[in-house]
Structure formats: C-alpha cells, structure tokens
Scaffold this active site. Structure first.
Site, mmCIF file in Angstrom:
data_model
loop_
_atom_site.group_PDB
_atom_site.id
_atom_site.type_symbol
_atom_site.label_atom_id
_atom_site.label_comp_id
_atom_site.label_asym_id
_atom_site.label_seq_id
_atom_site.Cartn_x
_atom_site.Cartn_y
_atom_site.Cartn_z
ATOM 1 N N ALA A 75 -1.791 4.422 -2.632
ATOM 2 C CA ALA A 75 -2.382 4.821 -3.918
ATOM 3 C C ALA A 75 -3.733 4.133 -4.113
ATOM 4 C CB ALA A 75 -1.444 4.489 -5.070
ATOM 5 N N ASP A 76 -3.782 2.825 -3.845
ATOM 6 C CA ASP A 76 -5.051 2.094 -3.943
ATOM 7 C C ASP A 76 -6.108 2.711 -3.032
ATOM 8 O OD1 ASP A 76 -5.063 -0.465 -5.600
ATOM 9 O OD2 ASP A 76 -3.164 -0.676 -4.567
ATOM 10 N N HIS A 77 -5.714 2.959 -1.783
ATOM 11 C CA HIS A 77 -6.673 3.469 -0.803
ATOM 12 C C HIS A 77 -7.184 4.866 -1.148
ATOM 13 C CE1 HIS A 77 -4.941 0.321 1.891
ATOM 14 N NE2 HIS A 77 -6.166 0.322 2.380
#
Lengths: 393, 393
Positions: free
Chosen positions: A168-170
């Site tokens: 999700a962060d990436h």
C-alpha cells in the site's frame, strides 16, 4: 547524461515510506530533492536493519538516496520563515503527514500557494485529503485490509493474509509520482499549479481488477483461492524438490506441450481436460495432484529449464537472496551500489523505469542529518551553530 | 473542465491487463487514446465476467473505458500502412507484446522512430526488453514468484502464496505511466523522444522494501510471517465475531491506549511488554492470544468504532461488496458509473489520483469492436466495407 527531471526543485517534507518512495523516484531521475527533516531526524533513521559500524539505517539510506538533507524545526518562527524562503521558487512540494498536520504547522497547500501560486503540492496519506475517514491514522496493514487485498489473499482453508511487503505504501507512492508528473505536464501547457491527493486505501482498491466487475456484473463476491487462478487451469504454484515453482498453462496449445513435457499424454484423451473451462472445473484434486507429484522429483532450476525449452511460462519462487543474485535481476540493474561516507558500500534496489535517453541512476548516498543545511539555506558555519543552538535546524 | 493530458495522441497496441491499465490512466486524464485491436478483437473481450444481455466483458469494459476503438490487421500490407499513417503525428505509443513480436510485425521502436523521431514508445512486458529472460512469456503469478513477493506472503506454517489480485500487471502498468510522463516532461524541455521499458518482475522486486536491505545490511534472509509485522507489536490482523480486523499499535502511547481500551491495564505492569522491542519479542503466544480473545466478542464495526474513539489505527478486512459500498470508498469516488450502448449501466473503479484543477473522470464507455474506424482512419462506409471484406480492419 541528461536526466528526465533535471532542473526541477522539489521540497520534500515526507517521512517513513509512502512519501519518500515517491521523492526517491523524482531524485533518481534528476530532480533536485531537498529533504526537510525535523531537528531530531526522520523517524525511519532508527528503523532496522541498522549498520553496526556506522549506526546508519539501511532502510533510510535506500529510500533517501540522491536527496539533499536539511533540518528545520517548523514549529519555530525562524524555521517556518526559512521554509518559506526555499519553497518560493520550488516546482513541487511532497508531504505525507497525517490529515490536518500541515494546516497546524502552517505548511498546507492554501498557505504555500500564497507565496508560490504555481507550485504542485502533492499529498500522500492513508485515507486521502477528504472523505469521512480522512482524519484517521493509517498503516499499510489497515489499507490492505480496507482496500480489499487481504480478503482475496491466502488459501481457502486458512485465514486471510496480507501481501507480505508494504504494497500500500509503495503503490500509493508510485501513484503520487504519476499525479505529480501529470500536473507538471498540465503546468507546462497552462502555467497552472494544483493539489495532488493520493490515498493508500484507494491505491489498493484500484488493484482489485475484475474482482470488482465480478461483483457488479457477475453478481458474486469473489473469495480467496490460494495460488489457483480464478479462471485458468493449470495455473498454480507447485512444490518441488527444493522449493516452489509457478506454472501458467494459459491455453490448449500450452496444455498439449505440458502433457508431453511431463510424460502424461493420456491426459489429452481425458474428457475432463478437453478445454480450459473443463480443466478449470476439474482441476482439483486429480490434475493438481498429478502435476504436484511430477514436480516433486525435480529442483526449481531443473523445472525452469525443462519448461523454458518447452515454451511454457514458468518461474521459481525466489527467496530474497536468490532474487538479488538472479542473472536477470542483475542484468536489469535492479541492484545498485552506492558508497556512503560512514556506512561504506551499500547495495539496494535500482530504478524500475528504463528510459533509453535519460535513464535514472543512483549518484549520491542518502544525506547525513542536516548535511546540506549550509548549501540549501546559504548559511555560514557561524550561523549554523547559532541556529542549531536555538533549536531551529 | 480541462484535463491534464488533453491534446496528447496515444496509439494503443496493448491487450489483456498490463498495457491497457496504463493507457486507461492516460485516457482517464484526457489523452486521446486510439486502441488498435486485431480484427477479431483483444483476447480479453472474452474474459469473464460476461454481461448476459449484451455478451460484453466486464473486464474489457472496465479497463478500456474512455478509449477509441479501431481494428487493424498489422500482418496485412494495407493494415501496416494504415498504422503508419496514424502513428506519424502521435505523441505516445504503448505496447505490451511478448518480446520480439513488435519487430516481427514491423512496429518496433526502431521502425516507428523513422517516421516519428520524437515519439515516446512505451513497452510493458513480463521480463523487459533486455536481459537473459527477455524472450520468455510471463504471467502475473510468474512475476510475483520471481520478484520475491510470493516467498514473503503467507503464514509460517503454510505454503507461500501470491497476493490474490494481479498486482504485477497493475504495478507495472502504473510504472509504465510514470515512465511515459517522465519522458514527456523531458521532451517538453529537449524535443527528444525515447523508449520506455518496464518489466513486471522488476516492478514486483521494487516493492520488497527493506527485505532487500535486511539481506544486504542485516545479513539474513527474511521469511514470510503471516500478518505479524517484522518489527512492531501488536501489529496484526485478528479474528472477530463476523470477520477480521487489522490493528496497528505502533508505539508505547498507542499500547497504553489499547490496554485501557480492552480493559487490560495489567499489561502495562508486565515486564514482557514494557517497550516495543520487548512486545515484539514476547508477542506470541500470550499477547496475540489475549487480543484475539478480546476481539472475538465484538463485530468488525464495533471494534472499528471503539478503536476510532481511542485513536488507535484500525480497519476491518472488507470483502468486495463491503469495500465497494464503504462510505469512504464512495466519498472518494472510487466507484464510478458509465452507460454502455449495449450492456447498459456499468459500475467499476474510479480514478486514484485526485487532481484539484484537472481531475480524471470516466466520460465514455469502452468501444465496440472497430467502433471508431471511420473517424480515426477517415473512411467512408464504402471503404469500411471493402477493407473489412479484405480482412484489413
């Protein structure tokens, strides 16, 4: 060699992973990224793995390469003033604070726009800048859960599970880069700046593909199904002598090749396996077991070679060491080297996007805390000492 | 309202998912995307879910919205000639053929560059345009396996598992968009075109984050660990009355809040849980079990409300129906409506990147096969009949 984003000035207020992954891409392709950290440093300077010799974080060094490093206490009047000095002629600002924090600090889009009307102001966050949950804190595992990824991942007979790494962060960081670059092209044509808003939950939701239309058009709620494809068979991951291999047998021609390759031509006469639809319906347990049994006599490498010769899509499940050392990953320059002033030789991921004329590259290591304060703010050694003593930098 | 990529002409030779997901983004933000399908249509026009009334594929309609649709037999002399007519003044070409196919067809970068030297030519593929495996076919499951994602996903005591949805196709499509937009900015400054090359395996590898530095700096090979975080506790997904919830208790302050919220203040006196490092080391089994037991008495919604009030990062594991209908997903316009001429009302994912001045949107449904042949190629009805009879369009 020219780089694609050469000449762009980026003010980087990000920390942890989502925002820094975006500004890392901008820096890899030539933008002048000025990272502003709090006086005690980005929290992830303390995140493992820590280099024993120097105390530097491998995580921080990976995701902050190619950037200039400064410190500013934005809660001090002088710090805020210095921020506004350098943001005046910036092209882009990137931040990933929790909702509401930029306003409290006085560095929100409305405030920055007053001194720099054409700035592209990019905000990455868990839930985005609007919507009923935009005030709430978020972590990767929460975004993967709410975005629908966790429900669809894992085996039927075990609990649902998240994708291991922080996707999700990436992915939100890559989308934020897309947004910045779209806004940049628009500004080239119109002179107009704008706000870019990307949320981790939206980003995950966008990866669900036909799970969504399976519900809105097909009328059913898709369930997790391990490594078995939702409509093709055999299309699965199989255990072998020394690990696991993925096989994708996407059509009749490939199924014929598979049968002769594994010495089971009799399957071609079996009415259960005449078409892909039939193979899919009758895959479990007999066909799956038969391929499993065949695989158990070979190593990953052996199966990969056999399937390559047969022209069947195949690949081993690689652990991190195997992936890093794989000749294809190496040939694609997906591992790069960098020399850090205190930690020495560093190795981490390279640049995904290959541009033939203006390639990305790693030129400089991640900055030491406040390393570029003098250069960026135009300060003498005396002034640095004074501002440091006052807690401003 | 102006769109960010307005005025850009894109020739779209893509099929299936990876390439079309990229050109969908370009189209959503205003580029004029001309999809060229083989005469019998993109293979994914037959992929489920199929709308019963019209026979249209929900998958195809989702990922090809906003595009114009044409057909061309590139293997015919006339078809290739028509391709070169329309590619002459294009800004961007996107393709995702298996390695070597564009060359065989005569539509590779070297050939196209001769008639359009400033074109941005973007190639999406499983293994990329160079490297020892670039000739090999690839599917999402192969890319997830070789890129290191599968090894890190799943529970310790079960086999490794892929992320359910096709994240390799999607993420590579987003990276391809990044590459196109970077090349576009560079062309604005220099007038130079170039080749953009993105592979699915590289894309997955880039998401592994500190799994890589854990090996190169930390010296160990990371293993899959279910939903348990690699360094923080409690940070996990828990079973509750009607499903699962994610909880992220990232620091001491949040742990204090958690203990009082679940009525277990005695944990604060327990020496095993004094710091995050200790909590992580001693998380399994006692602390994990205790939170599991507490969760079992509540529903997802109840836990979400309780944790929201306490300020603890939390979110339910949503199934597809729940995610689609969630007020936050709805408020973020992540589901959009579209009216298709034969399939009628359609609902699918909206635009992730929120641009304040030039937002993306869904304006037109996916094209019927060859719907824009007359408009794009400037043909009369007579000419269309003739070329169609000749198998050219």
């Amino acid at each position: 060699m020219r780089k694609a984003l050469q000449g762009l000035k980026v003010i980087d207020l990000t920390s942890a992973l989502n925002g820094p992954f975006c500004t890392m891409m901008l820096a890899d392709y030539g933008a002048d990224v000025i990272k502003i950290e709090p006086v005690n440093g980005d929290q992830c300077r303390k995140w493992g793995p820590i280099d024993k010799k120097s105390g530097e974080s491998g995580f921080y060094c990976y995701v902050n390469r190619n950037k200039k490093g400064t410190t500013l206490n934005l809660k001090s009047e002088k710090g805020l003033q210095m921020f506004y000095e350098i943001v005046k002629d910036a092209d882009i600002l990137v931040e990933n604070y929790k909702g509401g924090v930029t306003k409290k600090l006085g560095v929100d889009y409305e405030s920055v726009k007053k001194v720099n009307p054409t700035i592209i102001y990019a905000s990455g966050s868990g839930f985005g800048q609007y919507g009923p949950m935009s005030h709430r804190p978020c972590y990767d595992v929460v975004a993967q859960s709410m975005g629908g990824m966790v429900y669809l991942t894992g085996f039927k007979d075990t609990n649902p599970v998240k994708a291991g790494p922080s996707i999700a962060d990436h992915v939100a960081g890559i989308y934020l880069t897309v947004g910045i670059l779209m806004a940049l092209y628009n500004r080239e044509k119109t002179g107009q700046g704008q706000l870019v808003d990307v949320s981790m939950v939206d980003s995950i939701f966008s990866l669900l593909e036909n799970a969504i239309v399976n519900y809105t058009v097909g009328g059913f709620i898709p369930e997790r199904n391990g490594n078995v494809d939702q409509s093709i068979a055999p299309f699965d991951i199989y255990e072998c002598k020394d690990g696991f291999v993925a096989l994708g047998v996407g059509n009749d021609r490939l199924f014929e090749k598979l049968c002769s390759t594994i010495g089971h031509e009799e399957l071609l006469e079996d009415p259960r396996y005449k078409t892909n639809v039939l193979r899919f319906e009758n895959y479990i347990p007999d066909l799956q077991n038969l391929i499993h049994d065949w695989c158990k006599d070979y190593t990953k490498k052996e199966i990969d070679n056999i399937m390559d010769k047969a022209g069947i899509p195949c690949g081993p499940v690689l652990n991190i060491k195997e992936a890093i050392e794989h000749p294809h990953i190496q040939a694609r320059e997906m591992m790069v080297h960098c020399k850090h002033p205190t930690a020495g030789d560093q190795y981490f991921q390279g640049c995904v996007v290959k541009l033939s004329e203006t390639p990305g590259s790693v030129e400089t290591p991640a900055p030491l805390l406040g390393q570029h304060n003098a250069e960026v703010f135009g300060l003498t050694e005396e002034e640095i000492k004074k501002l440091s003593a006052e807690g401003v930098i």
